[in-house]
Scaffold this motif. Structure first.
Motif, PDB file in Angstrom:
ATOM      1  N   TYR A   4       0.860  -1.039  -0.090  1.00 25.80           N
ATOM      2  CA  TYR A   4       0.177   0.023   0.044  1.00 25.80           C
ATOM      3  C   TYR A   4       0.832   1.346  -0.120  1.00 25.80           C
ATOM      4  O   TYR A   4       1.978   1.213   0.471  1.00 25.80           O
ATOM      5  N   LEU A   5       0.277   2.319  -0.441  1.00 30.45           N
ATOM      6  CA  LEU A   5       0.681   3.763  -0.326  1.00 30.45           C
ATOM      7  C   LEU A   5      -0.107   4.421   0.001  1.00 30.45           C
ATOM      8  O   LEU A   5      -1.015   5.063  -0.834  1.00 30.45           O
ATOM      9  N   GLN A   6      -0.049   5.167   1.181  1.00 29.24           N
ATOM     10  CA  GLN A   6      -1.009   6.035   1.627  1.00 29.24           C
ATOM     11  C   GLN A   6      -0.338   7.220   1.415  1.00 29.24           C
ATOM     12  O   GLN A   6       0.878   7.776   1.882  1.00 29.24           O
ATOM     13  N   MET A   7      -1.079   8.391   0.771  1.00 29.00           N
ATOM     14  CA  MET A   7      -0.643   9.576   0.469  1.00 29.00           C
ATOM     15  C   MET A   7      -1.560  10.604   1.268  1.00 29.00           C
ATOM     16  O   MET A   7      -2.556  10.502   0.941  1.00 29.00           O
ATOM     17  N   ASN A   8      -0.797  11.456   2.080  1.00 29.95           N
ATOM     18  CA  ASN A   8      -1.580  12.440   2.715  1.00 29.95           C
ATOM     19  C   ASN A   8      -0.905  13.894   2.505  1.00 29.95           C
ATOM     20  O   ASN A   8      -0.042  13.924   2.084  1.00 29.95           O
ATOM     21  N   SER A   9      -2.070  14.657   2.488  1.00 28.94           N
ATOM     22  CA  SER A   9      -1.748  16.085   1.869  1.00 28.94           C
ATOM     23  C   SER A   9      -1.103  16.151   0.561  1.00 28.94           C
ATOM     24  O   SER A   9       0.216  16.668   0.496  1.00 28.94           O
ATOM     25  N   PRO A  10      -1.449  15.473  -0.358  1.00 23.62           N
ATOM     26  CA  PRO A  10      -0.713  15.405  -1.576  1.00 23.62           C
ATOM     27  C   PRO A  10      -0.751  16.987  -2.270  1.00 23.62           C
ATOM     28  O   PRO A  10      -1.677  17.594  -2.112  1.00 23.62           O
ATOM     29  N   LYS A  11       0.484  17.032  -3.155  1.00 23.84           N
ATOM     30  CA  LYS A  11       0.507  18.107  -3.618  1.00 23.84           C
ATOM     31  C   LYS A  11       0.427  18.108  -5.293  1.00 23.84           C
ATOM     32  O   LYS A  11       0.546  16.955  -5.858  1.00 23.84           O
ATOM     33  N   PRO A  12       0.178  19.058  -6.118  1.00 25.83           N
ATOM     34  CA  PRO A  12       0.085  19.027  -7.508  1.00 25.83           C
ATOM     35  C   PRO A  12       1.210  18.376  -8.098  1.00 25.83           C
ATOM     36  O   PRO A  12       1.087  17.405  -9.081  1.00 25.83           O
ATOM     37  N   GLU A  13       2.520  18.483  -7.541  1.00 28.85           N
ATOM     38  CA  GLU A  13       3.711  17.920  -7.991  1.00 28.85           C
ATOM     39  C   GLU A  13       3.815  16.365  -7.827  1.00 28.85           C
ATOM     40  O   GLU A  13       4.668  15.599  -8.290  1.00 28.85           O
ATOM     41  N   ASP A  14       2.829  15.771  -7.169  1.00 26.71           N
ATOM     42  CA  ASP A  14       2.731  14.290  -7.069  1.00 26.71           C
ATOM     43  C   ASP A  14       1.951  13.831  -8.220  1.00 26.71           C
ATOM     44  O   ASP A  14       1.825  12.608  -8.012  1.00 26.71           O
TER      45      ASP A  14
END
Length: 122
Positions: free
Chosen positions: A78-88
């Motif tokens: 799994y990859l939990q992404m929190n507070s992603p940014k546009p550059e993600d």
């Protein structure tokens, strides 16, 4: 061996998203599991990896914002992404080192999933 990734989609900056990647087929032993990404116009890069002992490492660009984990019984990473940014924004790929034992021989390889699109935008 198949790696089926899921969980991608559109997410707002500051939101959260969890990617999953399940391994199936002739893979009974899994060592390192990884997430890579390829942002528009850029080379594919390693985002995070998790070893069989649970130890993890992250790219500097995502430290503190993503968490990699694995479920050994489900052969899933799994990859939990929190507070992603546009550059993600990128296509995210899972990658696995693993194989199977036949008799006294171990047959291992490196495997790639097809990728799942993550778009971070308001």
């Amino acid at each position: 061996v198949q790696l089926q990734a899921s969980g991608g989609g559109l997410v707002q900056p500051g939101g959260s998203l969890r990617l999953s990647c399940a391994a199936s087929g002739s893979i009974s032993i899994i060592h390192t599991m990884r997430w890579y990404r390829q942002r528009p116009g850029k080379e594919r890069e390693l985002v995070a990896e998790i070893e069989s002992d649970g130890s993890t490492s992250y790219a500097d660009s995502v430290k503190g914002r993503v968490t990699i984990s694995r479920d050994v019984a489900k052969s899933t990473v799994y990859l939990q992404m929190n507070s992603p940014k546009p550059e993600d924004t990128a296509v995210y790929y899972c990658n696995v080192d693993g194989g199977t034992v036949v008799g006294d021989a171990y047959f291992g390889a490196n495997y790639w999933g097809r990728g799942t699109q993550v778009t971070v935008s308001s």
